[in-house]
Structure formats: C-alpha cells, structure tokens
Enzyme design. Sequence first.
Site, PDB file in Angstrom:
ATOM      1  N   CYS A  77       0.701  -1.232  -0.218  1.00  0.00           N
ATOM      2  CA  CYS A  77       0.129  -0.108   0.356  1.00  0.00           C
ATOM      3  C   CYS A  77       1.466   1.149  -0.176  1.00  0.00           C
ATOM      4  O   CYS A  77       1.437   1.905   0.998  1.00  0.00           O
ATOM      5  CB  CYS A  77      -0.421   0.051   0.932  1.00  0.00           C
ATOM      6  SG  CYS A  77      -1.663   1.717   1.585  1.00  0.00           S
ATOM      7  N   CYS A  83      -1.448   6.349   6.334  1.00  0.00           N
ATOM      8  CA  CYS A  83      -2.723   5.907   7.334  1.00  0.00           C
ATOM      9  C   CYS A  83      -1.884   5.653   8.891  1.00  0.00           C
ATOM     10  O   CYS A  83      -2.731   5.575   9.932  1.00  0.00           O
ATOM     11  CB  CYS A  83      -2.990   5.066   6.499  1.00  0.00           C
ATOM     12  SG  CYS A  83      -4.257   3.285   7.524  1.00  0.00           S
ATOM     13  N   CYS A  86      -1.337  -0.285   9.111  1.00  0.00           N
ATOM     14  CA  CYS A  86      -0.993  -1.460   8.606  1.00  0.00           C
ATOM     15  C   CYS A  86       0.750  -1.459   9.541  1.00  0.00           C
ATOM     16  O   CYS A  86       1.088  -0.506   9.352  1.00  0.00           O
ATOM     17  CB  CYS A  86      -0.653  -2.045   7.481  1.00  0.00           C
ATOM     18  SG  CYS A  86      -2.535  -2.642   6.819  1.00  0.00           S
ATOM     19  N   CYS A 166      -7.631  -0.420  -0.103  1.00  0.00           N
ATOM     20  CA  CYS A 166      -7.684  -1.042   0.602  1.00  0.00           C
ATOM     21  C   CYS A 166      -7.097  -1.498   0.793  1.00  0.00           C
ATOM     22  O   CYS A 166      -7.888  -3.077   1.191  1.00  0.00           O
ATOM     23  CB  CYS A 166      -8.128  -0.398   2.413  1.00  0.00           C
ATOM     24  SG  CYS A 166      -7.009  -0.999   4.099  1.00  0.00           S
ATOM     25  N   GLN A 290     -16.384 -11.239  14.775  1.00  0.00           N
ATOM     26  CA  GLN A 290     -14.565 -11.679  13.907  1.00  0.00           C
ATOM     27  C   GLN A 290     -13.947 -11.084  12.391  1.00  0.00           C
ATOM     28  O   GLN A 290     -15.187 -11.326  12.153  1.00  0.00           O
ATOM     29  CB  GLN A 290     -14.275 -12.924  14.262  1.00  0.00           C
ATOM     30  CG  GLN A 290     -14.475 -13.053  15.664  1.00  0.00           C
ATOM     31  CD  GLN A 290     -13.402 -13.601  16.369  1.00  0.00           C
ATOM     32  OE1 GLN A 290     -12.483 -12.553  15.824  1.00  0.00           O
ATOM     33  NE2 GLN A 290     -12.974 -13.756  17.879  1.00  0.00           N
ATOM     34  N   TYR A 319     -16.922 -15.143  28.449  1.00  0.00           N
ATOM     35  CA  TYR A 319     -17.166 -14.139  26.368  1.00  0.00           C
ATOM     36  C   TYR A 319     -17.543 -14.349  25.540  1.00  0.00           C
ATOM     37  O   TYR A 319     -16.318 -14.438  24.526  1.00  0.00           O
ATOM     38  CB  TYR A 319     -15.225 -13.889  26.943  1.00  0.00           C
ATOM     39  CG  TYR A 319     -14.895 -12.980  27.974  1.00  0.00           C
ATOM     40  CD1 TYR A 319     -15.114 -12.110  28.969  1.00  0.00           C
ATOM     41  CD2 TYR A 319     -13.897 -14.544  29.014  1.00  0.00           C
ATOM     42  CE1 TYR A 319     -14.033 -11.458  30.115  1.00  0.00           C
ATOM     43  CE2 TYR A 319     -13.643 -13.924  29.956  1.00  0.00           C
ATOM     44  CZ  TYR A 319     -13.797 -12.969  30.946  1.00  0.00           C
ATOM     45  OH  TYR A 319     -12.682 -12.452  32.283  1.00  0.00           O
ATOM     46  N   GLU A 340     -21.839 -13.991  28.725  1.00  0.00           N
ATOM     47  CA  GLU A 340     -21.399 -12.964  27.831  1.00  0.00           C
ATOM     48  C   GLU A 340     -21.528 -11.452  28.678  1.00  0.00           C
ATOM     49  O   GLU A 340     -23.545 -11.593  28.744  1.00  0.00           O
ATOM     50  CB  GLU A 340     -21.257 -12.664  26.797  1.00  0.00           C
ATOM     51  CG  GLU A 340     -21.927 -11.412  25.454  1.00  0.00           C
ATOM     52  CD  GLU A 340     -20.833 -10.776  25.122  1.00  0.00           C
ATOM     53  OE1 GLU A 340     -18.910 -11.390  24.706  1.00  0.00           O
ATOM     54  OE2 GLU A 340     -20.263  -9.317  25.632  1.00  0.00           O
ATOM     55  N   CYS A 415      -6.290 -12.707  23.020  1.00  0.00           N
ATOM     56  CA  CYS A 415      -5.853 -11.319  21.950  1.00  0.00           C
ATOM     57  C   CYS A 415      -4.286 -10.659  22.572  1.00  0.00           C
ATOM     58  O   CYS A 415      -4.025  -9.364  21.574  1.00  0.00           O
ATOM     59  CB  CYS A 415      -6.727 -10.107  21.194  1.00  0.00           C
ATOM     60  SG  CYS A 415      -7.606  -9.208  23.048  1.00  0.00           S
TER      61      CYS A 415
HETATM   62  N1  SAH Z   1     -15.958 -15.275  21.877  1.00  0.00           N
HETATM   63  C1  SAH Z   1     -16.396 -14.065  20.966  1.00  0.00           C
HETATM   64  C2  SAH Z   1     -16.132 -13.230  21.109  1.00  0.00           C
HETATM   65  C3  SAH Z   1     -15.073 -12.852  21.660  1.00  0.00           C
HETATM   66  S1  SAH Z   1     -14.494 -10.930  21.901  1.00  0.00           S
HETATM   67  C4  SAH Z   1     -15.891 -14.684  19.775  1.00  0.00           C
HETATM   68  O1  SAH Z   1     -14.693 -15.551  18.876  1.00  0.00           O
HETATM   69  O2  SAH Z   1     -16.524 -13.737  18.690  1.00  0.00           O
HETATM   70  C5  SAH Z   1     -14.852 -10.147  24.221  1.00  0.00           C
HETATM   71  C6  SAH Z   1     -16.277 -10.286  24.313  1.00  0.00           C
HETATM   72  O3  SAH Z   1     -16.033 -10.632  25.539  1.00  0.00           O
HETATM   73  C7  SAH Z   1     -16.883  -9.360  23.983  1.00  0.00           C
HETATM   74  O4  SAH Z   1     -17.504  -9.635  23.290  1.00  0.00           O
HETATM   75  C8  SAH Z   1     -17.240  -8.463  24.850  1.00  0.00           C
HETATM   76  O5  SAH Z   1     -18.314  -8.050  25.413  1.00  0.00           O
HETATM   77  C9  SAH Z   1     -16.708  -9.375  27.196  1.00  0.00           C
HETATM   78  N2  SAH Z   1     -16.615  -9.177  28.084  1.00  0.00           N
HETATM   79  C10 SAH Z   1     -16.168  -8.459  28.133  1.00  0.00           C
HETATM   80  N3  SAH Z   1     -15.752  -8.389  29.557  1.00  0.00           N
HETATM   81  C11 SAH Z   1     -16.818  -9.375  29.498  1.00  0.00           C
HETATM   82  C12 SAH Z   1     -16.752  -9.843  31.297  1.00  0.00           C
HETATM   83  N4  SAH Z   1     -16.256  -9.284  32.429  1.00  0.00           N
HETATM   84  N5  SAH Z   1     -17.836 -10.887  30.955  1.00  0.00           N
HETATM   85  C13 SAH Z   1     -17.620 -11.095  30.325  1.00  0.00           C
HETATM   86  N6  SAH Z   1     -18.035 -10.493  28.684  1.00  0.00           N
HETATM   87  C14 SAH Z   1     -17.210 -10.050  28.533  1.00  0.00           C
END
Ligand code: SAH
Length: 465
Positions: A77, A83, A86, A166, A290, A319, A340, A415
Amino acid sequence: MTKNIPVKKNEYYEMDIHSMGHEGEGVGRIENFTVFVPHALPGDRIKVKIVKVKSSYAYGKLIDIISPSENRVNPMCPMHVKCGGCQLQHLAYPEQLKLKKQKVIDNLERIGKLENIVVHDAIGMSRPERYRNKAQFPVGTDEATKQIQVGFYAPKSHRIIETDTCYIQHKINDKIITQLKLWMKNNNVASYDENTGKGLVRHIFTRVGFKTGEIMVVLVTNGTHIPNKEQFIDMIRSTSADVKSIIQNINTKATNVILGQENRVLWGSDSIIDYIGDVKFNISPMSFYQVNPVQTEVLYNKALEYAGLKGTETVFDLYCGIGTISLFLAKKAKKVVGVEIVPEAIEDAKQNAKINNIDNVEFYVGAAEEIIPRLYKQGYKADVVVVDPPRKGCDEVLLDAIAKMQVEKIVYVSCNPSTLARDLRFLEDRGYKAIEVQPVDMFPHTSHTECVCLIVRNDKGFRDL
Ligand code: SAH
C-alpha cells in the site's frame, strides 16, 4: 541526569536497528541510549531525526534508509506510512509471523515466568491480503479543495487520509466509496463536521460475508433525512448483485463512537448471513463478528482440538460474544454454557443457536467473574472452559472460581500475550499447567497477535487429545 543523554531533539543521527518493539517499531541504540523508530526494521541502518527525548529513551523519525534489512519489502500500500493501520507491511510476511511467535515467547518468559511451554510457529494466511470482512471509513471534506474525502484517520488524529484502495479490505469497498462520493456530489450532500456538528454523512460502514458473498452497506448519518435516497440505493446496488442489505444508521451525538442506536433498513434485509465452518451466523450492523473469517476458522478449529471433546462434556464458553465458539463446539459437546456481558450479543447468540437448530446451548448475560463463581456455589461444574477475553484478560475472581471448580482443561483464546502470560501465571499457582500455545495470525500486516493456549490441571500434565 539529562547531561548524560547522548541525543538531542531535532538533531539527525545514523544508527542500526537491532530489534522490534511490540507496536512494530524499530529499536536501536545511539551510544547505548535506546531509540524507538517507527517503520524501521531490525537489520536496517538508517538516518534518524530525534523527535522526543525522555530520561531513558527517545523517539525518532525515519528519515532515510542507508542500508536496508534483508527482510524489508515494498509495502503493497502506498499510503502505508501515512495511514498507520498496518504497522508491519514493510516486513516480509514470514518474518511478521516469526515476530508474533517471539512476542508470545517473550511475554510468557518475562511476565509469566513460565517455562516448558511449547510455542508453535504462528499459522499465517496463504494470501495475507484483503482479509477483513468489516470496514468503517470516515467521510469528510478537504478544506482547500472542498472535495469529499473518504479514507482512514491518520495515526492519533482525525485527519482523513484518502486511499484508492485498502489492501486488507474487500475490493468491493472501492466501488462503494466511488459511488458514495458521486452521490454526495450529485446531490450536494455535506459530510459531517466534528467541530460544528453540522453536515450529514459521518461514515460508510460495510460488512461482507466471505462464505456467502453477501454485502451490507451502512450509511451513518447525522440526522434522519437522506436527499435523493432512491439514487443512493440504486448507486450502491449497482456496485454488486451481492448487495443484500442497505441500512441507514442515525448518529447525531458528538462522539467518536461510529454507530448510533437507530438503524433503518433502506433496502433489502436487516442483516446478512455468513458461515464459520458449517455454523451459520446472522450479522446485523451492531453485531460483534470476528473480522478475519478465514483465520477465525483456523483459530476455532485449534480451540476445538485443544478442548478434545468426546461428546460427554459440559463446556463453558466465557466472553462468548454472539456465541461463535459456543456454537462451533456445541456439536461435539454434551452441553455448552455461554456467558457474555453485552445483552444484545446474547440475543444474537440465541438467534444463531436457533437458525442452526442447536439446542444443547444455554446463554447467560453478565460478567463472567460474577456468573461463574455463582454457578460454582450452586454446584455447577464444567469439564472444559474456553475463555476469549478482551485485551485486559480475565478477572482473578473468575480464574479463581475456575480453579476451585477443578476444571480439567482450559482453552484460553487471547488477543494480548501479556495478559495471557499474567493469567497463566495465576493459574499455574493454582494447580494448572500451560502445555502449548498456537499463535494464529488474525491480523496480517498489523502488530496484533492472537493465540490459543491449552492449559490442564497439574495431575493431567499431558496432552490427552
Ligand atoms: N468469543 C467471541 C467474542 C470474543 S471478544 C468470538 O470469538 O467471537 C470478547 C467479548 O467479551 C466481547 O464480546 C465482550 O463484550 C465480552 N466481555 C467483556 N468483558 C466481559 C466480562 N467481564 N464478562 C463477560 N463478557 C465480557
């Protein structure tokens, strides 16, 4: 102290870069004093201008490459430096993967003080480009030429950098942006101005289902009225027969949050469909989904492998977002319980379970660190726990409850390797052993590092898959 600092602001120096910082910046030394230089690579000899001096390090701007690193490549790019989206495009892709693996190893050793964990080579993409399924472009107006601008914000600013394309986004975005600009020009539609709060168009937001091809286009507006709406719809539809959903999102607030609360369907459906593996997902503008669907499947397959399900297990997916991992695992487990914190995501998760005819899942809204200790007190037990927390990692209260539950296996999707390392240390001190980590490159050309880790209870310190 300052008199010992060998560099001065605004002065020029020559230096060698020997390593890379965690944001992808080059790191080197001038007379033993550490200097960080964005866009420089280990192996580069460069000319640098010092832009910021602190007591123990300085920041420099790359002025010239005197002799390049053998791993330096031409970024795909041309806007790469301006930008800032990246950070690693100038580094050969195999080296990017090595860097991410090393980042995981460094964090496990330094923060986690962990040993004997196998860290595998990062799994990269065979074609690490145009991998994102979601794009959000700010819309503005060039002060000098009064032309509409659509692009990206420059690093740490709200100045829009225009790009023709992009390279990590789907190509359809180029056509959509061209049509948007044309429609705005034809109908004298003003872009939103953050300073005055006036003007209509704030962002253009798109999503593409990579398996289905379905496209969603969301026009984010400061106000409800859209001039010549029919023309806008026609022009967006003309970009591809796969456009399935055109939505207006209304955001009249003075905020950096892109989407407002209200969505109006302008044409077609209110959502699009996509698949991860053979699990179907309904995606609306607000849904968390994702952004790299190809690598998501790789990551989830690894999580599934580490979970080693035989069909008799109760699995907690903490989560869980819109239930992506829960539904992916449900077919192989006796039961999956997803937790969640965002209520809308749980609504989506339940809907997604329904459209896939999956009925061995249960979803709870709330903080994992509140719900899991409560379930534990009620006598609930999980055989396998999957956690996929945001960057700040897991709450200790949660990890403690998981340990007390004597869960046999934990699959940790992370992550952020530094919070992963911290949490692994906490778990190791409570009778667990991290066995192996698989980095998966979800965000090629950026410094973001994703990985999945298998953790077992100590007396099971072997791989029982
Ligand atoms: N596992 C899912 C999302 C992961 S992202 C996937 O793969 O698509 C992390 C997620 O954790 C988000 O959706 C966020 O809203 C949630 N989150 C953040 N803090 C939290 C908590 N204390 N308890 C439960 N969920 C939470």
